[in-house]
Write a protein that holds these residues in place. Sequence first.
Motif, short mmCIF file in Angstrom:
data_model
loop_
_atom_site.label_atom_id
_atom_site.label_comp_id
_atom_site.label_asym_id
_atom_site.label_seq_id
_atom_site.Cartn_x
_atom_site.Cartn_y
_atom_site.Cartn_z
N LEU A 80 6.70 -2.88 -15.57
CA LEU A 80 7.30 -1.73 -16.64
C LEU A 80 6.51 -0.46 -16.34
CD1 LEU A 80 8.52 -1.04 -19.25
CD2 LEU A 80 6.55 -2.18 -20.26
N MET A 81 5.06 -0.63 -16.06
CA MET A 81 4.32 0.81 -15.72
C MET A 81 4.97 1.32 -14.51
SD MET A 81 2.27 0.90 -18.37
CE MET A 81 3.35 -0.14 -19.38
N LEU A 82 5.18 1.01 -13.57
CA LEU A 82 5.76 1.34 -12.26
C LEU A 82 7.19 2.20 -12.68
CD1 LEU A 82 4.88 0.18 -8.98
CD2 LEU A 82 7.37 0.71 -9.46
N ALA A 83 7.93 1.42 -13.64
CA ALA A 83 9.14 2.13 -13.88
C ALA A 83 8.86 3.18 -14.89
CB ALA A 83 10.00 0.92 -14.64
N ILE A 84 7.96 3.19 -15.78
CA ILE A 84 7.58 4.53 -16.37
C ILE A 84 7.29 5.57 -15.53
CG2 ILE A 84 6.11 5.42 -17.91
CD1 ILE A 84 5.86 2.85 -19.50
N VAL A 85 6.43 5.35 -14.43
CA VAL A 85 6.11 6.39 -13.50
C VAL A 85 7.40 6.86 -12.83
CG1 VAL A 85 4.74 6.88 -11.59
CG2 VAL A 85 3.60 5.56 -13.17
N ALA A 86 8.15 6.06 -12.28
CA ALA A 86 9.18 6.35 -11.50
C ALA A 86 10.39 7.10 -12.27
CB ALA A 86 10.14 5.04 -10.94
N CYS A 137 0.52 -1.08 -0.06
CA CYS A 137 0.02 -0.03 0.07
C CYS A 137 1.10 1.36 0.01
CB CYS A 137 -0.92 -0.12 1.22
SG CYS A 137 -2.13 -1.24 1.08
N TRP A 138 1.97 1.23 0.87
CA TRP A 138 2.76 2.41 0.54
C TRP A 138 3.46 2.50 -0.67
CZ3 TRP A 138 8.17 2.17 0.04
CH2 TRP A 138 8.83 3.33 -0.16
N LEU A 139 3.85 1.28 -1.31
CA LEU A 139 4.36 1.60 -2.62
C LEU A 139 3.39 2.16 -3.57
CD1 LEU A 139 6.59 0.72 -4.78
CD2 LEU A 139 5.36 -1.19 -5.12
N LEU A 140 2.07 1.78 -3.62
CA LEU A 140 1.26 2.22 -4.26
C LEU A 140 0.82 3.88 -3.98
CD1 LEU A 140 -1.79 -0.54 -4.20
CD2 LEU A 140 -0.07 0.02 -6.25
N THR A 141 0.98 3.97 -2.82
CA THR A 141 0.56 5.76 -2.50
C THR A 141 1.64 6.42 -2.97
OG1 THR A 141 -0.51 4.98 -0.24
CG2 THR A 141 0.42 7.05 -0.28
N ILE A 142 3.00 6.16 -2.76
CA ILE A 142 3.94 6.86 -3.32
C ILE A 142 4.26 6.98 -4.71
CG2 ILE A 142 6.58 6.86 -3.74
CD1 ILE A 142 5.45 7.40 -0.74
N ILE A 152 -0.28 5.20 -15.50
CA ILE A 152 -1.11 5.41 -14.36
C ILE A 152 -2.38 4.51 -14.78
CG2 ILE A 152 -2.46 6.84 -12.87
CD1 ILE A 152 -0.12 8.96 -13.23
N ALA A 153 -3.00 4.90 -15.89
CA ALA A 153 -4.39 4.08 -16.18
C ALA A 153 -4.16 2.59 -16.36
CB ALA A 153 -4.70 4.63 -17.64
N THR A 154 -2.97 2.34 -16.76
CA THR A 154 -2.91 0.59 -16.85
C THR A 154 -2.76 -0.09 -15.56
OG1 THR A 154 -1.67 0.92 -18.91
CG2 THR A 154 -1.22 -0.95 -17.70
N MET A 155 -2.05 0.95 -14.41
CA MET A 155 -1.97 0.47 -13.22
C MET A 155 -3.35 0.28 -12.26
SD MET A 155 1.66 2.18 -11.96
CE MET A 155 1.70 1.41 -10.21
N ILE A 156 -3.92 1.34 -12.64
CA ILE A 156 -5.27 1.34 -12.09
C ILE A 156 -6.09 0.35 -12.39
CG2 ILE A 156 -7.21 2.80 -11.82
CD1 ILE A 156 -5.80 5.32 -11.64
N GLY A 189 1.25 9.27 -5.94
CA GLY A 189 1.40 10.58 -5.43
C GLY A 189 2.44 11.24 -6.45
N GLN A 190 3.67 10.39 -6.83
CA GLN A 190 4.51 11.01 -7.51
C GLN A 190 4.00 11.09 -8.82
OE1 GLN A 190 7.82 12.01 -7.03
NE2 GLN A 190 7.47 11.78 -4.98
N GLY A 191 3.27 10.35 -9.36
CA GLY A 191 2.77 10.25 -10.94
C GLY A 191 1.71 11.31 -11.10
N TRP A 192 0.86 11.71 -9.88
CA TRP A 192 0.18 12.78 -10.02
C TRP A 192 0.76 14.16 -10.00
CZ3 TRP A 192 -4.65 13.28 -11.47
CH2 TRP A 192 -5.25 14.46 -11.32
N ARG A 193 1.95 14.06 -9.15
CA ARG A 193 2.68 15.43 -9.13
C ARG A 193 3.29 15.71 -10.59
NH1 ARG A 193 5.30 13.82 -4.64
NH2 ARG A 193 3.67 13.59 -3.29
#
Length: 124
Positions: free
Chosen positions: A101-107, A42-47, A74-78, A50-54
């Motif tokens: 891969l989607m998490l890496a794109i956001v990061a 849940c912490w990973l998802l929140t971070i 972000i849409a794929t992850m959701i 949050g970073q993606g939205w910013r």
Amino acid sequence: GNDAFNQVYPLFQRPRYTALSAYSVLLEIAVEGGLIGLAVFCWLLTITFGQGWRHLQRLREVQSVQAYWLIAAIATMIGMLVHGLVDTIWFRPQVSTLWWLMLAIVASYYQNHQQLFDRNQLTS
């Protein structure tokens, strides 16, 4: 391991229901990782969100077409999270690779404070 699984699994077959998993990613993470594992997830998802939205807001301000990559990730992850509420397809290598891969794109859009400071110094 496999020996423990073979000892416990017949107990689940007594009610004639042959489920191999919890059929929910969140529940499966809670079962396999415990409450600490679920809290970390849940912490990973929140971070991540949050970073993606910013960074999406920042890219919208400068009207960068790079925002579309971030929106897609972000849409794929959701979508994967919603699907994960009722199925554990995440544990297939093809799907988990797509998730990471989607998490890496956001990061990849992350910028630390020094990078932002340097960019502001160059523009002023």
